[in-house]
Design a protein around this motif. Sequence first.
Motif, short mmCIF file in Angstrom:
data_model
loop_
_atom_site.label_atom_id
_atom_site.label_comp_id
_atom_site.label_asym_id
_atom_site.label_seq_id
_atom_site.Cartn_x
_atom_site.Cartn_y
_atom_site.Cartn_z
N GLY B 157 0.81 -1.22 0.00
CA GLY B 157 0.00 0.00 0.00
C GLY B 157 0.84 1.27 0.00
O GLY B 157 0.36 2.35 -0.33
N ASN B 187 -14.89 -7.22 -5.75
CA ASN B 187 -14.03 -8.06 -4.93
C ASN B 187 -12.58 -7.94 -5.39
O ASN B 187 -12.31 -7.74 -6.56
CB ASN B 187 -14.43 -9.54 -5.10
N GLU B 188 -11.70 -8.07 -4.41
CA GLU B 188 -10.29 -8.21 -4.74
C GLU B 188 -9.97 -9.70 -4.54
O GLU B 188 -10.21 -10.25 -3.47
CB GLU B 188 -9.45 -7.33 -3.81
N MET B 209 -10.15 -11.20 -0.78
CA MET B 209 -9.76 -10.28 0.28
C MET B 209 -11.02 -9.54 0.74
O MET B 209 -11.62 -8.81 -0.04
CB MET B 209 -8.76 -9.24 -0.24
N GLU B 210 -11.38 -9.76 1.99
CA GLU B 210 -12.55 -9.04 2.49
C GLU B 210 -12.09 -7.77 3.19
O GLU B 210 -11.23 -7.80 4.06
CB GLU B 210 -13.35 -9.92 3.46
N PHE B 211 -12.67 -6.65 2.78
CA PHE B 211 -12.25 -5.34 3.32
C PHE B 211 -13.13 -4.91 4.47
O PHE B 211 -14.31 -5.25 4.55
CB PHE B 211 -12.32 -4.28 2.21
N HIS B 212 -12.54 -4.13 5.36
CA HIS B 212 -13.33 -3.49 6.40
C HIS B 212 -14.27 -2.49 5.72
O HIS B 212 -13.84 -1.72 4.87
CB HIS B 212 -12.39 -2.75 7.37
N ASN B 216 -11.44 0.60 4.65
CA ASN B 216 -10.84 0.25 3.36
C ASN B 216 -9.51 -0.49 3.48
O ASN B 216 -8.57 -0.28 2.72
CB ASN B 216 -10.68 1.50 2.48
N GLN B 217 -9.42 -1.36 4.49
CA GLN B 217 -8.22 -2.19 4.69
C GLN B 217 -8.62 -3.65 4.58
O GLN B 217 -9.70 -4.03 5.04
CB GLN B 217 -7.66 -1.96 6.09
N VAL B 218 -7.74 -4.46 4.00
CA VAL B 218 -8.02 -5.90 3.96
C VAL B 218 -8.07 -6.43 5.39
O VAL B 218 -7.14 -6.21 6.17
CB VAL B 218 -6.92 -6.67 3.18
N GLU B 219 -9.15 -7.09 5.71
CA GLU B 219 -9.25 -7.66 7.05
C GLU B 219 -9.05 -9.18 7.05
O GLU B 219 -8.45 -9.72 7.96
CB GLU B 219 -10.63 -7.37 7.64
N SER B 276 -1.39 -13.65 0.62
CA SER B 276 -2.70 -14.24 0.29
C SER B 276 -2.66 -15.77 0.28
O SER B 276 -3.70 -16.40 0.13
CB SER B 276 -3.18 -13.72 -1.06
#
Lengths: 384, 384
Positions: B157, B187-188, B209-212, B216-219, B276
């Motif tokens: 990032g 989705n990412e 990748m599920e985001f908050h 906007n951060q990958v959680e 990942s």
Amino acid sequence: MNYFSSNFKLGILGGGQLGKMLLFDTRKFDIQTYVLDPSEEAPCKIACNHFFQGDLMDFETVYNFGKQVDVLTFEIELVNLEALEKLENEGKKVYPSPKTLKLIQNKGIQKNFYLEHNIPTAPAKTFKNLKKLVVEIVESKLEMPFVWKCTEFGYDGNGVKIIRSLQDVENLPNVECIAEEMVPFKNELAVIVCRNPSGEIKTYPVVEMEFHPEANQVEYVICPARIDEKVAEKARAIALEVSKKFNHVGLLAVEMFQTQDDEILVNEVAPRPHNSGHYSIEASYTSQFENHLRAILDLPLGNTDSKVAGIMVNLSGAEGFSGDVIYENIETILGWNGVTPHIYGKKQTRPFRKMGHVTIVNEDINVARKIAEDVKNTIRVISK
Amino acid sequence: MNYFSSNFKLGILGGGQLGKMLLFDTRKFDIQTYVLDPSEEAPCKIACNHFFQGDLMDFETVYNFGKQVDVLTFEIELVNLEALEKLENEGKKVYPSPKTLKLIQNKGIQKNFYLEHNIPTAPAKTFKNLKKLVVEIVESKLEMPFVWKCTEFGYDGNGVKIIRSLQDVENLPNVECIAEEMVPFKNELAVIVCRNPSGEIKTYPVVEMEFHPEANQVEYVICPARIDEKVAEKARAIALEVSKKFNHVGLLAVEMFQTQDDEILVNEVAPRPHNSGHYSIEASYTSQFENHLRAILDLPLGNTDSKVAGIMVNLSGAEGFSGDVIYENIETILGWNGVTPHIYGKKQTRPFRKMGHVTIVNEDINVARKIAEDVKNTIRVISK
């Protein structure tokens, strides 16, 4: 207590393959480790934080090693018990406790422990030495066949012999021993139990040792055992009972016989990670090594269930080969589904030396069993 | 080639957490390792056979390190490319090849590679420096919003910023950069591909990748991605296509966007084990690390399927804490089903520093997702 990336020190007596596999988990958790082993080429030499070379049976060596760590454990039972007792008396945390080890190190004492605590086991009698045993045979007080076991320093089938005639006794050492009634059994089973100081206890599923039909050697350790559900429940319950009676901390591998009429008899126990639990690295939610670590640090125990069926094949040095090791056809077996070789890191092979193991996992235990047989028939531990 | 318990030497450039996790597998196979890292406290320092401290960007250091090993790999892209090229030209096996690395190290070159090879990706334009980009904004040749990325030395990032107005450009460095069209995505996703020199190729399942929702951060990294089967197939096919075009050896982690209308666009790739894919240690038949090792040694690749669903939560240093690390409530999460923390071994925490990760596995992905949320809300990386 803060174990993770801290100054906490875990001491491990013995630096062989069991210690090596335990170090995977100490590193995963970044727990500092001190290892003592007599060999400069011990498999644990890398991956521990501090390696010490020394005699595990020497009082001073073990005592001084133990003084510098916060928690002390062992991966081999042949360690100086007096040093552990002194350390524990001085307030050091020693897990499993020397009290547990004392009940296990000597097979005569271990056998009496089962008999005293009404744990089902094959009847046996202890003899101070071989001569006294021979006298009883001669006087027809001892019926043949029976199983002779030396009470101390035996391992992996050493120190165990089936006696069918006086001739069979001839070359045995004149040491303390037991004569155990021969029980015809259908299966050899094992259950690993883990227990932490807070008293949390979990058992792994029952595993089955499958023997070669002629050679009478364990060929496969199979999890779960292909036995009746009720027998499995009984085996787990008895292992739990044994664990409670020993009141141990850490792992306790309980080896058992399933008799012809589905009775379960306890054979012997080992208070440490065990060959019969190696499958757990790939097959279980929590490996036996991680659970040993969790237990001796009084952390919550991990799930002992399996994700998939697991079968283990030992890799022993082939007969007729000594010297720099070669794992013949290892590339071939790596191409098969769910096959993971573990190489212990011994540079030199010798006939029957434990050099590694291979785990085969699969959703279908019958597929795993088939692949395991192919593995067994393909890989060979030879020398250059 | 005999790799196992032999004199074969594998060199690894970089001694961070990726290298550390790779060393689990080199030890499992008893493959000798040499590691180079600038930090004396690198997580790889124990568990490799030989550790060298030195600058990964220095030609001489990397070249001399590489000379002494048989196969050379890296766990970080920021290494001296010229040294790798010279080593490869001299006949050393360098995997992934510097040719691959050269196409990836610079994001402008990487983007052009996709465009030239008809790999679906968001349109973008490269600028020699920030000033030239600003000129195009001022001249209205570049539409806002767009994504600014510096072409080199960015990671995690860093070196990426959404530009909505000229003001957003103000504090950016005056370096080579790309301006990429902003694609609204659902989705990412990511797919890890492994390939060995013999050309065997396997893909791991698609992860999500599920985001908050606000930050906007990958959680969470979730395997398998909870997406339509057809979209998953498309993502895997595109990742395979990218892999074939790069003709790489080792792992290639392909990060992708799933657009609102279910198109798949390639974002960027990493030619090494990837965040990942950490779930694979517990969830897959063969972890990404073992498959990287198998690939660069031209061994058969392992099964990339999953035994169970896996979710990964990163452990980053909490804001407001710097110093000796404490993993608050780690004992609590260890008590939950299928939860495995990985502690990277960095003694000091700093805000947002990657200190470890936690994997949650379960047969039921929804149960795993619930436990992952509890993990996220419970463990905290703080300091004493």
